[in-house]
Design an enzyme around this catalytic site. Sequence first.
Site, PDB file in Angstrom:
ATOM      1  N   ARG A   1      16.500  10.282 -29.073  1.00  0.00           N
ATOM      2  CA  ARG A   1      17.191  11.554 -28.785  1.00  0.00           C
ATOM      3  C   ARG A   1      16.184  12.642 -28.416  1.00  0.00           C
ATOM      4  O   ARG A   1      16.437  13.464 -27.538  1.00  0.00           O
ATOM      5  CB  ARG A   1      18.059  11.982 -29.966  1.00  0.00           C
TER       6      ARG A   1
ATOM      7  N   LYS B   1      18.993  18.893 -28.071  1.00  0.00           N
ATOM      8  CA  LYS B   1      18.562  19.518 -29.332  1.00  0.00           C
ATOM      9  C   LYS B   1      17.353  20.395 -29.021  1.00  0.00           C
ATOM     10  O   LYS B   1      16.199  19.994 -29.170  1.00  0.00           O
ATOM     11  CB  LYS B   1      18.241  18.431 -30.374  1.00  0.00           C
TER      12      LYS B   1
ATOM     13  N   GLU C   1      31.986  21.335 -33.837  1.00  0.00           N
ATOM     14  CA  GLU C   1      31.040  20.933 -34.888  1.00  0.00           C
ATOM     15  C   GLU C   1      30.686  22.168 -35.697  1.00  0.00           C
ATOM     16  O   GLU C   1      31.089  23.282 -35.353  1.00  0.00           O
ATOM     17  CB  GLU C   1      29.783  20.307 -34.278  1.00  0.00           C
TER      18      GLU C   1
HETATM   19  N1  PXG Z   1      25.192  19.325 -34.908  1.00  0.00           N
HETATM   20  C1  PXG Z   1      24.146  20.178 -34.798  1.00  0.00           C
HETATM   21  C2  PXG Z   1      24.304  21.421 -34.018  1.00  0.00           C
HETATM   22  C3  PXG Z   1      22.935  19.853 -35.411  1.00  0.00           C
HETATM   23  O1  PXG Z   1      21.890  20.689 -35.293  1.00  0.00           O
HETATM   24  C4  PXG Z   1      23.954  17.823 -36.262  1.00  0.00           C
HETATM   25  C5  PXG Z   1      25.114  18.184 -35.611  1.00  0.00           C
HETATM   26  C6  PXG Z   1      23.891  16.525 -37.001  1.00  0.00           C
HETATM   27  O2  PXG Z   1      23.063  15.599 -36.316  1.00  0.00           O
HETATM   28  P1  PXG Z   1      22.214  14.484 -37.086  1.00  0.00           P
HETATM   29  O3  PXG Z   1      21.565  13.727 -36.012  1.00  0.00           O
HETATM   30  O4  PXG Z   1      21.245  15.200 -37.979  1.00  0.00           O
HETATM   31  O5  PXG Z   1      23.196  13.652 -37.849  1.00  0.00           O
HETATM   32  C7  PXG Z   1      22.823  18.667 -36.162  1.00  0.00           C
HETATM   33  C8  PXG Z   1      21.544  18.304 -36.833  1.00  0.00           C
HETATM   34  C9  PXG Z   1      17.668  21.887 -39.921  1.00  0.00           C
HETATM   35  C10 PXG Z   1      18.246  20.591 -39.475  1.00  0.00           C
HETATM   36  O6  PXG Z   1      16.520  21.905 -40.362  1.00  0.00           O
HETATM   37  C11 PXG Z   1      19.285  20.575 -38.558  1.00  0.00           C
HETATM   38  C12 PXG Z   1      19.803  19.368 -38.168  1.00  0.00           C
HETATM   39  C13 PXG Z   1      19.312  18.183 -38.659  1.00  0.00           C
HETATM   40  C14 PXG Z   1      18.273  18.215 -39.554  1.00  0.00           C
HETATM   41  C15 PXG Z   1      17.735  19.418 -39.971  1.00  0.00           C
HETATM   42  O7  PXG Z   1      18.365  22.898 -39.853  1.00  0.00           O
HETATM   43  N2  PXG Z   1      20.826  19.412 -37.278  1.00  0.00           N
END
Ligand code: PXG
Length: 290
Positions: A52, A151, A184
């Site tokens: 990703r 991301k 989301e």
């Molecule tokens: N939506 C958004 C907007 C995110 O930023 C997810 C869904 C979930 O994705 P994953 O791949 O983690 O299942 C995210 C993930 C942080 C932090 O430090 C943010 C995320 C993941 C890990 C840490 O704020 N966001």
Amino acid sequence: MSLKIFIDGKFVDKEDAKVSVFDHGVLYGDGVFEGIRSYNRHVFKLDEHIDRLYESAEAIRLNIPVSKKEFISDILETLKLNDLDDAYIRAVVTRGVGDLGLDPRKCAKPTIFIIADKIALYPEELYEDGLPIIISKTRRNHPTTLDPRIKSLNYLNNILAKIDAIDAGVVEALMLTLEGYVVECTGDNIFIIKDGKMYTPPSDIGALEGVTRNVIIELARERNIETDLKVMMSKELFEADECFLTGTAAEIIPVVKIDDKVIGTGKPGKITQEIRKDFKKLTETGGTKY
Ligand code: PXG
């Protein structure tokens, strides 16, 4: 011992881990990142996160100057050096240092850094009692403006929604598309269970295709629970039997209230709790060892 940070091929002490004020990651949010977890010296879904990261980079035409294999080995080295059993890993690639001005061609070389630190978990009672969340007044970026599937280092859209949550006295906010569809939360994907079936919004309306989201869909399938990628209005959430959020940081967290609407019985749902158990088992048994 001070935490060691990987930055541009070298390890430096936390206090010395600095990027330039001319880095376009700082000046313009021009860059990409991943948040990754390790459990008991195993990195969870490392290949998926790295894929990703490189896809996000490609989508903003940022050429990561090291191979995926090298990136993975740098992450594992960072974890080993800091002797972390359970960690939160942040891998960041910025456009790099350049003159003022948006033009990415001003930046000769991307900046890469990797932070591996202890994780600050949500309090356990949030998992046992479930979360109340609100619907944010901040709408999610439209995929034709800044595709939320990238991301990127531009998280202001999510941060504004997080501020809406904080103002309302809760920890998460649900974001809708401009058209009013459920997408989301600020850092988590959303799921509902209705009549034994699972539903989550499709990523093309503007949700990040979460690594955890994909794992949950797979775990549900193993329990013979089908998942429909469905465009939903908030009304469908209010009428759900169960609701939960998924993300690398939160893992799986039940939602029991949205605005003033109680979801299901107002307690974490049965299927949610079963999938949480399956997920926990998977994090304990799988992953890239270091
Ligand atoms: N939506 C958004 C907007 C995110 O930023 C997810 C869904 C979930 O994705 P994953 O791949 O983690 O299942 C995210 C993930 C942080 C932090 O430090 C943010 C995320 C993941 C890990 C840490 O704020 N966001």
